[in-house]
Scaffold this motif. Structure first.
Motif, PDB file in Angstrom:
ATOM      1  N   GLN A  19       6.271  40.303  -0.521  1.00  0.00           N
ATOM      2  CA  GLN A  19       5.949  41.123  -1.434  1.00  0.00           C
ATOM      3  C   GLN A  19       4.787  41.830  -1.198  1.00  0.00           C
ATOM      4  O   GLN A  19       4.319  42.777  -1.570  1.00  0.00           O
ATOM      5  CB  GLN A  19       5.880  40.557  -3.052  1.00  0.00           C
ATOM      6  N   HIS A 116       9.370  31.136  -0.966  1.00  0.00           N
ATOM      7  CA  HIS A 116       9.187  31.953  -1.985  1.00  0.00           C
ATOM      8  C   HIS A 116      10.503  32.989  -1.766  1.00  0.00           C
ATOM      9  O   HIS A 116      10.217  34.245  -1.403  1.00  0.00           O
ATOM     10  CB  HIS A 116       7.884  32.568  -2.180  1.00  0.00           C
ATOM     11  N   GLU A 161      10.458  29.214  -8.199  1.00  0.00           N
ATOM     12  CA  GLU A 161      11.468  29.426  -8.903  1.00  0.00           C
ATOM     13  C   GLU A 161      12.921  29.208  -8.493  1.00  0.00           C
ATOM     14  O   GLU A 161      13.741  30.169  -8.356  1.00  0.00           O
ATOM     15  CB  GLU A 161      11.537  31.015  -9.163  1.00  0.00           C
ATOM     16  N   SER A 419       7.625  44.713  -6.801  1.00  0.00           N
ATOM     17  CA  SER A 419       8.172  43.693  -7.464  1.00  0.00           C
ATOM     18  C   SER A 419       9.406  43.275  -6.859  1.00  0.00           C
ATOM     19  O   SER A 419       9.989  44.068  -6.004  1.00  0.00           O
ATOM     20  CB  SER A 419       8.452  44.702  -8.653  1.00  0.00           C
ATOM     21  N   THR A 420       9.967  42.217  -7.241  1.00  0.00           N
ATOM     22  CA  THR A 420      11.340  41.741  -6.425  1.00  0.00           C
ATOM     23  C   THR A 420      12.338  42.710  -6.800  1.00  0.00           C
ATOM     24  O   THR A 420      12.996  42.901  -6.017  1.00  0.00           O
ATOM     25  CB  THR A 420      11.520  40.150  -6.978  1.00  0.00           C
ATOM     26  N   LYS A 426       6.158  49.270 -10.497  1.00  0.00           N
ATOM     27  CA  LYS A 426       5.789  48.250 -11.552  1.00  0.00           C
ATOM     28  C   LYS A 426       4.767  47.272 -10.859  1.00  0.00           C
ATOM     29  O   LYS A 426       4.754  46.486 -10.051  1.00  0.00           O
ATOM     30  CB  LYS A 426       7.162  47.464 -11.823  1.00  0.00           C
ATOM     31  N   TYR A 428       1.356  44.665 -11.134  1.00  0.00           N
ATOM     32  CA  TYR A 428       0.965  43.627 -11.476  1.00  0.00           C
ATOM     33  C   TYR A 428      -0.723  43.033 -11.429  1.00  0.00           C
ATOM     34  O   TYR A 428      -1.270  42.413 -11.977  1.00  0.00           O
ATOM     35  CB  TYR A 428       1.679  42.447 -11.274  1.00  0.00           C
TER      36      TYR A 428
HETATM   37  C1  BGP Z   1       8.873  35.848 -10.314  1.00  0.00           C
HETATM   38  C2  BGP Z   1       8.669  35.748  -9.065  1.00  0.00           C
HETATM   39  C3  BGP Z   1       7.824  36.622  -8.297  1.00  0.00           C
HETATM   40  C4  BGP Z   1       7.612  38.067  -8.945  1.00  0.00           C
HETATM   41  C5  BGP Z   1       7.704  37.829 -10.629  1.00  0.00           C
HETATM   42  C6  BGP Z   1       7.640  39.241 -11.342  1.00  0.00           C
HETATM   43  O1  BGP Z   1      10.221  35.566 -10.668  1.00  0.00           O
HETATM   44  O2  BGP Z   1       8.274  34.705  -8.413  1.00  0.00           O
HETATM   45  O3  BGP Z   1       8.142  36.943  -7.043  1.00  0.00           O
HETATM   46  O4  BGP Z   1       8.557  39.055  -8.428  1.00  0.00           O
HETATM   47  O5  BGP Z   1       8.480  37.287 -11.058  1.00  0.00           O
HETATM   48  O6  BGP Z   1       8.871  39.706 -11.352  1.00  0.00           O
HETATM   49  P1  BGP Z   1       9.346  41.324 -10.896  1.00  0.00           P
HETATM   50  O7  BGP Z   1       8.831  41.600  -9.773  1.00  0.00           O
HETATM   51  O8  BGP Z   1      10.900  41.159 -11.098  1.00  0.00           O
HETATM   52  O9  BGP Z   1       8.976  42.036 -12.314  1.00  0.00           O
END
Ligand code: BGP
Length: 464
Positions: A19, A116, A161, A419-420, A426, A428
């Motif tokens: 990421q 990850h 996760e 973001s994934t 989006k 953070y």
């Molecule tokens: C978790 C993952 C991260 C990250 C985060 C936020 O599930 O471990 O890798 O992506 O969520 O999620 P998202 O990017 O979908 O907002």
């Protein structure tokens, strides 16, 4: 009276390799399942990401400026073993040696996630986690990490996760959704990952006895949608399937009874080889790391499951016919992406985990995704993020006052990244990375308002 945060508390932040790094095919890196996946239309891929691979010194300097005590990042398996196993890629080792040296030279504690989501594509082509050879590949990869970086890395996280990878197999894509019984296959993969994790924990203790290692699932309190006994049972069952299945195995080395009954009822019982349970029982984590974004609310599901739909987090479906179905929680506000915000649930989650396992806890993800805007004068105002984190930190301090042993807080994410599932709009991070979904611009780093807030919070050990 509130208990203060412990001295040497690991205030920090988190990222993951695919990421943030970019350089997806540089210096011998092999492709991962993430590199080969299809992305939702209109969202960035991970090829350049935040280009941390080429900006790491600048990035670590910024984390040091914020006063980070710890930094949680992941190693890309495909930089170390481009094909998942076989020849080591020295340039991959060199990159992480440089990165770790940079982190350590600023007095920051590196916390390394070994895996990850970015399984080597070469392994996926041979069946991925369905194939027991992936367990061996992970063990060798783990050994390589401990041997090369174990002199400087004291905190290791096995698999990020794992529970989300299994529960939302379609989202991470380790299993073919067209299989006749994809869930059975996912629980087989789950079993193999658990064995791989146990082997890695044992290896860590053997090779670098001063280091500590633990799992890093996503754990959240599960609420029943009503006081109907059926809903309460659904919440109990879902908590076992979503949370305790993973941690009971990591800590106690046995399958959770409720989860096992569910396997039997649904036809998901995995094949277990004779020595697997011995390996699983022999391994013990030193701590539990977990990610928390939101609580979840479920109701009983009856019938064929046609009533199961999207709730809260819009890109996943929560529910299984006859077992549970996701429900909205009318008591909670949602963020811009439909995720419910629940700081009190965070305190509850901390207490639930600690009461059950009595192990030190570290939060390896928590945070708010939002559409941040870069304003004139290099300003990014993100009061919503500050408020989100402040409320969660307050609840964490209440949990510490309750007696829960917490040794670190590493919110998601240290720096803006992709973001994934929802691209780079989006965001953070505490640090803005100047790029759009498809326009890479100059990728320059800009301190957000939350950067200055977090810096002060760390400087006062959470008092301010
Ligand atoms: C978790 C993952 C991260 C990250 C985060 C936020 O599930 O471990 O890798 O992506 O969520 O999620 P998202 O990017 O979908 O907002």
């Amino acid at each position: 009276k509130l208990k203060p945060f412990p001295a040497n508390f690991f205030w920090g932040g988190s990222t993951s390799a695919y990421q943030i790094e970019g350089a997806w095919n540089e210096d011998g890196k092999g492709p991962s399942v993430i590199d080969m996946a299809k992305y939702p239309e209109g969202t960035a891929d991970f090829k350049v990401a935040s280009d941390h691979y080429h900006h790491y010194k600048e990035d670590i300097a910024l984390l040091a400026e914020m006063g980070f005590k710890a930094y949680r990042f992941s190693i890309a398996w495909t930089r170390i073993y481009p094909n998942g196993s076989g020849e080591v890629n020295q340039k991959g080792i060199d990159f992480y040696n440089n990165l770790i040296n940079e982190i350590v030279s600023h007095g920051i504690e590196p916390i390394v996630t070994m895996y990850h989501f970015d399984l080597p594509y070469a392994l996926q082509q041979k069946g991925g986690w369905s194939n027991r050879e992936t367990i061996d590949a992970f063990e060798i990869y783990a050994q390589t990490l401990f041997e090369n970086f174990g002199d400087r890395v004291n905190y290791w996280l096995t698999i990020n996760e794992q529970n989300m990878m299994i529960l939302h197999g379609d989202a991470i894509g380790t299993v073919d959704p067209n299989l006749e019984n994809p869930k059975k296959e996912l629980y087989q993969q789950n079993h193999h990952m658990l064995v791989a994790q146990a082997k890695a924990m044992n290896l860590c203790h053997q090779l670098i006895p001063n280091a500590k290692i633990g799992p890093a699932p996503n754990i959240v309190s599960i609420y029943p949608a009503s006081s109907k006994p059926e809903d309460i049972m659904a919440a109990y069952n879902y908590s076992a399937i979503r949370n305790w299945l993973y941690l009971d195995m990591a800590v106690f080395g046995r399958y959770n009874t409720t989860a096992w009954n569910y396997f039997e009822e649904k036809g998901y019982v995995p094949t277990i080889l004779d020595f697997d349970m011995e390996v699983l029982a022999s391994a013990k984590p030193d701590f539990i790391a977990f990610n928390y974004y939101t609580s979840q609310t479920v109701a009983a599901s009856e019938g064929d499951g046609s009533d199961i739909g999207h709730t809260g987090d819009q890109h996943i479906t929560v529910g299984e016919p006859g077992v549970y179905k996701g429900a909205n929680n009318p008591n909670l506000k949602k963020n811009e992406f439909g995720w419910e915000i629940d700081p009190v649930g965070f305190r509850n989650t901390l207490r639930e985990i600690y009461d059950r396992y009595n192990l030190p806890l570290i939060i390896t993800e928590n945070g708010l995704g939002a559409f941040d805007k870069l304003e004139e004068g290099e300003i990014v105002n993100d009061p919503y993020r500050i408020e989100f984190l402040r409320k969660h930190i307050e609840q964490m301090q209440l949990a510490i006052t309750d007696g829960v042993e917490v040794f670190g807080f590493c919110p998601w994410s240290a720096i803006d990244l992709i973001s994934t599932h929802q691209g780079c709009s989006k965001r953070y991070g505490f640090i803005f990375v100047n790029r759009d979904e498809f326009d890479l611009k100059d990728l320059r780093r800009i301190r957000k308002q939350s950067f200055y807030w977090y810096k002060e919070l760390i400087a006062t050990n959470g008092e301010k």
